[in-house]
Design an enzyme around this catalytic site. Sequence first.
Site, PDB file in Angstrom:
ATOM      1  CG  ASN A  11     -26.605  50.154  34.627  1.00  0.00           C
ATOM      2  OD1 ASN A  11     -26.055  49.525  33.694  1.00  0.00           O
ATOM      3  ND2 ASN A  11     -27.107  49.563  35.734  1.00  0.00           N
ATOM      4  CE  LYS A  13     -30.451  48.111  35.022  1.00  0.00           C
ATOM      5  NZ  LYS A  13     -31.507  47.672  36.044  1.00  0.00           N
ATOM      6  CD  GLU A 168     -28.938  51.190  41.802  1.00  0.00           C
ATOM      7  OE1 GLU A 168     -29.047  52.086  40.864  1.00  0.00           O
ATOM      8  OE2 GLU A 168     -28.274  50.337  41.349  1.00  0.00           O
ATOM      9  N   GLY A 174     -35.981  48.828  38.491  1.00  0.00           N
ATOM     10  CA  GLY A 174     -36.798  48.324  37.562  1.00  0.00           C
ATOM     11  C   GLY A 174     -38.190  47.817  37.839  1.00  0.00           C
ATOM     12  CB  SER A 213     -38.125  53.259  39.502  1.00  0.00           C
ATOM     13  OG  SER A 213     -38.217  51.968  39.538  1.00  0.00           O
TER      14      SER A 213
HETATM   15  C1  PEP Z   1     -30.147  50.598  37.921  1.00  0.00           C
HETATM   16  O1  PEP Z   1     -30.086  49.787  36.775  1.00  0.00           O
HETATM   17  O2  PEP Z   1     -29.109  50.604  38.558  1.00  0.00           O
HETATM   18  C2  PEP Z   1     -31.516  50.995  38.175  1.00  0.00           C
HETATM   19  C3  PEP Z   1     -31.629  51.891  39.007  1.00  0.00           C
HETATM   20  O3  PEP Z   1     -32.563  50.747  36.879  1.00  0.00           O
HETATM   21  P1  PEP Z   1     -33.905  51.613  36.915  1.00  0.00           P
HETATM   22  O4  PEP Z   1     -33.561  52.964  36.984  1.00  0.00           O
HETATM   23  O5  PEP Z   1     -34.527  50.874  35.850  1.00  0.00           O
HETATM   24  O6  PEP Z   1     -34.616  51.106  38.154  1.00  0.00           O
END
Ligand code: PEP
Length: 251
Positions: A11, A13, A168, A174, A213
Site C-alpha cells: 500500500n 498510499k 489492521e 505507520g 508496521s
Molecule cells: C497500511 O497502510 O495499511 C499499513 C499497514 O501501513 P504501515 O505498514 O506503514 O504500518
Amino acid sequence: MTKPQTFLALNWKMNKTPSESVQWAEDLLGQLGDLNIKLAIMAPSVSLAGLSGVLGDSQVGLGAQDISQHDSGAYTGEVSAAMLKDLGVKYAVIGHSERREYHFESDAVVAAKAAQAIKNGIVPIVCVGEKLSEREAGEQVSYTLNQLRGSLAGVSIQSADDLVIAYEPVWAIGTGKTATAQDAEDMCAEIRGVLKELYPAFAKQIVVQYGGSVKPDNIQEICGKPNVNGALVGGASLQVAGVTGMVDALK
Ligand code: PEP
C-alpha cells in the site's frame, strides 16, 4: 486443509509520482526471482496506467487504493471499478482506516464499494481493525468483528478468491508498533470465525492479511501463524529493498 497462498499487498498510499512508480516497478521486476507468494502494488489512481504497462502479465499484480461505490455518472473526482478494470487492476483496498477517518467512510459505504468491486471482477481487500481506545478497553474483538459484519453486509462471493480481509489495528499503522504475531493470529482467527458464518463454503481459503508496521524482520513470524495469510504493508513497501527483503524472508 492447506493454507491459502501468502499474499503480500503493497500500500503506497499517497506516495510516488507516476514516473517514479514506473521506474520503481522496473527496478523491482529486475530484482525479483520466481515468487512463491502473491504480490501486488496498490498505487494511486494516476499511476495505475503507467504501472499496468510495466507490470503487464508479470508475477506482480496491480491494485487501487479505493473505488467508487457507483457505476458511473455525476460523481466528480471518483474512479469507477469499470475504469480500473479496463486498466488491468485486479485488487482494490477498501475501507482503509485512513479513508474511514479522513473521508468518513461508514461500514455501509465500505460494503457497497466491496460489492461494486466484486461485481466488476476486482478483488476487494476489506480493511478492519480497532483503534487504541478499543484495545485499551479490551473491546478490540467485538469492535473489529462488528466492523467486519457491517463492511460485508450484502456482499456475496462465488469463490474464496473473490475477497481478501486485512486486519489492521489502527494503533499499529505507520507507528512502528506492531501487534505481536499472537495478537495478529488471535484476531485473524476471530475474523475467520465470522467468515465461516458468512461464507461457509469458502472461509478456510479466504486470505486474511495482517497490516501494521510489517517489515522484513517481522513478516515471517506474523505470516507463519495459521490464520494469517499475508500482509498489507505501507511504509516498508516504498523501497524496493524493503519489498525484496520481505519476499526473501517468506522464502
Ligand atoms: C497500511 O497502510 O495499511 C499499513 C499497514 O501501513 P504501515 O505498514 O506503514 O504500518
